[in-house]
Design a protein around this motif. Sequence first.
Motif, PDB file in Angstrom:
ATOM      1  N   GLY A   1      12.245-105.670  50.901  1.00 17.30           N
ATOM      2  CA  GLY A   1      10.913-104.947  51.416  1.00 17.30           C
ATOM      3  C   GLY A   1       9.755-105.921  50.630  1.00 17.30           C
TER       4      GLY A   1
ATOM      5  N   ASP B   1       1.781 -99.434  48.240  1.00 15.77           N
ATOM      6  CA  ASP B   1       2.826 -98.882  49.019  1.00 15.77           C
ATOM      7  C   ASP B   1       4.114 -99.784  49.193  1.00 15.77           C
ATOM      8  OD1 ASP B   1       2.631-100.995  51.787  1.00 15.77           O
ATOM      9  OD2 ASP B   1       0.591-100.506  51.035  1.00 15.77           O
TER      10      ASP B   1
ATOM     11  N   ARG C   1       7.449-100.769  51.362  1.00 10.06           N
ATOM     12  CA  ARG C   1       8.100-100.611  52.811  1.00 10.06           C
ATOM     13  C   ARG C   1       9.216-101.650  52.872  1.00 10.06           C
ATOM     14  NH1 ARG C   1       6.616 -99.833  58.328  1.00 10.06           N
ATOM     15  NH2 ARG C   1       7.463-101.162  59.892  1.00 10.06           N
TER      16      ARG C   1
ATOM     17  N   ARG D   1      15.642-102.404  56.399  1.00  8.60           N
ATOM     18  CA  ARG D   1      15.116-101.563  57.275  1.00  8.60           C
ATOM     19  C   ARG D   1      16.020-101.120  58.413  1.00  8.60           C
ATOM     20  NH1 ARG D   1      10.380 -99.838  56.752  1.00  8.60           N
ATOM     21  NH2 ARG D   1       9.501 -98.396  58.303  1.00  8.60           N
TER      22      ARG D   1
ATOM     23  N   GLU E   1      13.016 -95.810  57.582  1.00  8.63           N
ATOM     24  CA  GLU E   1      11.800 -95.531  57.038  1.00  8.63           C
ATOM     25  C   GLU E   1      12.151 -94.668  55.490  1.00  8.63           C
ATOM     26  OE1 GLU E   1       9.064 -93.394  59.348  1.00  8.63           O
ATOM     27  OE2 GLU E   1       8.650 -95.420  60.784  1.00  8.63           O
TER      28      GLU E   1
ATOM     29  N   ASP F   1      10.600 -95.884  52.501  1.00 13.53           N
ATOM     30  CA  ASP F   1       9.232 -96.117  52.290  1.00 13.53           C
ATOM     31  C   ASP F   1       8.374 -95.124  51.754  1.00 13.53           C
ATOM     32  OD1 ASP F   1       9.960 -98.393  54.010  1.00 13.53           O
ATOM     33  OD2 ASP F   1       8.984 -97.364  55.862  1.00 13.53           O
TER      34      ASP F   1
END
Length: 254
Positions: free
Chosen positions: A46, A64, A66, A72, A77, A80
């Motif tokens: 990520g 953040d 992700r 993924r 998500e 995340d």
Amino acid sequence: MRAFTALAAAVAALVLAGPASAQNAPARPAQVTAVYNVHARGMEAGRFNLGVTLTDGAYQMTADRRMTGLARTLLGESQDYTYSARGQVTAAGEVRPSAYQHQGGRRNRLVRVAFNADDVVTTAEPAMGMGDPPATRAQKLGSIDQVSMFLAMMVKPGEPCRGTLRVLLDGRGRADFIMHPNGQERVSIAGFSGQAQRCRVQYRPIAGFSDPQEAADLSFLLAPIGGVNAPLRIEMPSDDAGVIRLQARSFAVR
């Protein structure tokens, strides 16, 4: 924004504008931006973005995380997160958070932490356990959140790889990160090329974890960029993905 003071202006200038005279340095906002690749379970999983704004000794941070690629595809998500923190940097370079929050995960849980001189209070929606055993008030007092930890390394005076970071992970897990110098390493990323200080870090869990934790030796890498100790590589334990490594792709101070 807090009222301007000469002391706060000096802190901002010294912390993020290098060694120029604080008396002659203008009072202005300073910003740090960094982009990290996230590595977990032996693969790149990520991206982690970090932003810091310091104005007159007060700081605000956003971040953040992700998941990307195969991670993924497998997790969607569910891993995340968004993060934020704010507080003050003292004239001695001590980071004192006043508030922290993160949101995300499988249940999109919102966790808030309020730091004050008398207590550190965590709330969560939906509710979450506080670990077994939970961290006590005494164990939490004087700690910093896991986002403010980045700033604490950046502005630390003296030897960057000495001392102990008292961190409250995820709003509940109290751990010590005990840092020792461990040689140098040459790195080249966007925003920096040169020698960086490698830190051997003893991770010591204290209390407040939902799963059993073990002490471990980790590695941090700090480089002098724009008057700060830029964290270019950080290893952090997680509840569900083992040790997560953040490797900087770029680092900029403005």
